[in-house]
Design a protein around this motif. Sequence first.
Motif, PDB file in Angstrom:
ATOM      1  N   LYS A 327       0.880  -1.159   0.076  1.00 41.53           N
ATOM      2  CA  LYS A 327      -0.018   0.010  -0.085  1.00 41.53           C
ATOM      3  C   LYS A 327       0.982   1.352   0.141  1.00 41.53           C
ATOM      4  O   LYS A 327       0.654   2.176  -0.706  1.00 41.53           O
ATOM      5  N   ALA A 328       1.872   1.188   0.826  1.00 42.16           N
ATOM      6  CA  ALA A 328       2.593   2.607   0.997  1.00 42.16           C
ATOM      7  C   ALA A 328       3.398   2.550  -0.418  1.00 42.16           C
ATOM      8  O   ALA A 328       3.621   3.679  -0.822  1.00 42.16           O
ATOM      9  N   GLN A 329       3.911   1.584  -0.829  1.00 43.97           N
ATOM     10  CA  GLN A 329       4.787   1.600  -2.195  1.00 43.97           C
ATOM     11  C   GLN A 329       3.936   2.165  -3.188  1.00 43.97           C
ATOM     12  O   GLN A 329       4.397   3.260  -3.895  1.00 43.97           O
ATOM     13  N   SER A 330       2.873   1.718  -3.280  1.00 40.73           N
ATOM     14  CA  SER A 330       1.838   2.219  -4.602  1.00 40.73           C
ATOM     15  C   SER A 330       1.277   3.444  -4.147  1.00 40.73           C
ATOM     16  O   SER A 330       1.385   4.322  -5.217  1.00 40.73           O
ATOM     17  N   MET A 331       0.980   3.939  -3.030  1.00 41.91           N
ATOM     18  CA  MET A 331       0.579   5.487  -2.786  1.00 41.91           C
ATOM     19  C   MET A 331       1.820   6.301  -3.006  1.00 41.91           C
ATOM     20  O   MET A 331       1.541   7.647  -3.555  1.00 41.91           O
ATOM     21  N   ILE A 332       3.116   5.998  -2.618  1.00 41.29           N
ATOM     22  CA  ILE A 332       4.117   6.845  -2.790  1.00 41.29           C
ATOM     23  C   ILE A 332       4.220   6.914  -4.473  1.00 41.29           C
ATOM     24  O   ILE A 332       4.663   7.908  -5.029  1.00 41.29           O
TER      25      ILE A 332
END
Length: 654
Positions: A327-332
């Motif tokens: 999730k964090a990688q995708s949002m960044i």
Amino acid sequence: MARPKKRYKALLIEPNYSNKFPPVGLMKIATYHKNLGNWDVVFYKGDLKRFVIEQITDKCIAAFEKVDKNIDWYIRKDAVFEYIRTRKKTAFDAIGVDDSDRSIEIGNIAIDFKDFYWKGTWKKYPDWDRVFVTTLFTFYWKTTIETIEFAKLLVKNPKDLMVGGVLASIQPKEIEEATGIKPHIGILRAGDLDKGDTQMIDELPLDYSILDEVEYKYPMTNAYYSYTTRGCIRHCPFCAVPTLEPIYNSYIPLVERTNQVRELYGEQQNMLLMDNNVLASERFPQIIQDIVDCGFGRNAKFTQPDLLAIAIRNLRNNVNDRAYIRKAQSMIMDFYDRLKGEESYQVYKVISKYHISKLLTTRKDALLYAYEEIKDIYAKHFKPVPKIRYVDFNQGVDARLFNEENVAQLARIAISPLRIAFDDIRILPTYEKAIRLSVGAGLKDFSNYLLYNFNDRPVELYQRMKINVDLCEELNVSIYSFPMKYHPLRKKEGDIEDYSHNRDYIGRYWNRKYIRAIQAILNSTKGKIGRGLSFFQEAFGRNEEEYMDLLEMPESFIIYRFFFKWLDGKNIGIGTSHWRAAWKECKETISEERWDDVCQVIHANVFKYSILDDFDEPVIKRLLRFYIDFRDDIITEGTDLYKLKKEFDKTSSK
């Protein structure tokens, strides 16, 4: 000193079909196992072969690191994955084994793990102590059975493979005969998974984090999913609820579970309640008060929390690394894609520095470091705008239980849309009363289910849709009609084919042509019929006669309706009026018995040139050609009809 608990691994699988709502049962099972404290839980939806390769890739990287710690093999994980998946030399070369002083050993390890997958050796060494497969609709039979069979390869002991959910509860015998696995029927209660455990599994808070472990995105997101009741007091013959939830539970507390979700996963915009008959509860006023206490009173607003900050917080707290890395990688990366100028360059440098441009090569610690360097830029752009909240009793409410008191209760909450089933024209007085009571209480938005292809006649579907359109006009409200095709829950006695396992069932008053015509019309309306008499009349006809005319019309004439009307003016003999004339001539000039033969062919909805050989009469051949000739021509480049369609598109776009 106490010895640490042995750790176990649980795999939760949803078959790779398309569905709106997340697997609530698996989300509860995830919570259950995490509460036990010594279980690692993984959720997967997608290509299970790919999942196996991902797991083997992780083992290969670990083996590399044992041999040579001087190279960061993790950032080459995508190349390792691709080599194991494809066996291609170019993928092997991309790993860069020659960069290592122990290149021969590293190369041999890569080859061994590639062979481990392709020779099927992995099947002898399953990783998972428990595997759970959820099931949904019966017509997903083939995909579901294939998933169960694959899951048998992943679990250490077949007795620890549990199959549950809708299909499993409706057809347990059929699933056991097909797979050898005896499924669980109905909901999970205390002690069902571990004897003596007191957790009431069905009432546990949902683990929302598992949804971020998979690439699949559920259309219905950003909502609290829950039940305030279980079961139903009705036993409708077309419904699975009596099997799934045979005992009516009139009240399940909502507030505490909602608060737990809010604290761990952040505030959700909407509330989706999956009760099957909430109005039957004698504690209905308490249910409404619970909904209000959760922040969903009438006109309630929602402000989006910082989901990236929540993901990073949960990563730091070791909530679910697999989920929150994704999730964090995708949002960044999504954030980076929206940036321009100097800020874009600054974030790009951070992404490159920590190798987080690809999910496979993204480490947890790298994400945490990267976030610290970009969070100030992110905060500048995070400006959430308050939005309206909605409560949705998604399974609908029972029109027969409407009265002024419970409608007044519904009006206390942010309900939109209110769903009321209109499955039978015979309940019209009750249905209309429910609509009028609701409008009187201030409710204006409805989205109502219309079952068809059961015991209804085709014209009755038109009548129910028309009633909703008329009520919209009269009451100045919005009622979306959602026609829902009936599928049997089980194989019916006397049927050669099991229609519960596909979408081919035809009700006693319907035929394949009519079903396909309804589907063609609904495709153009995106599955729903809303407010607007002129729109409805254009889609379904100005009256019952025109509606039945549409059902008989060739499919191409329905899908490209305006084009074929346009062709009427071209005097080339293939417009809508020409089909209608051919229909009229055929019906009026041949015998009644012969007309029945023609109708049987049309209603079977299988149109091939060979069917023309069964008829000698020119009027019949002429009519049937309208069903045969245009199906492919209109989409085949170079045909006269294709060229005419292009001409029409140009003129209609001006």
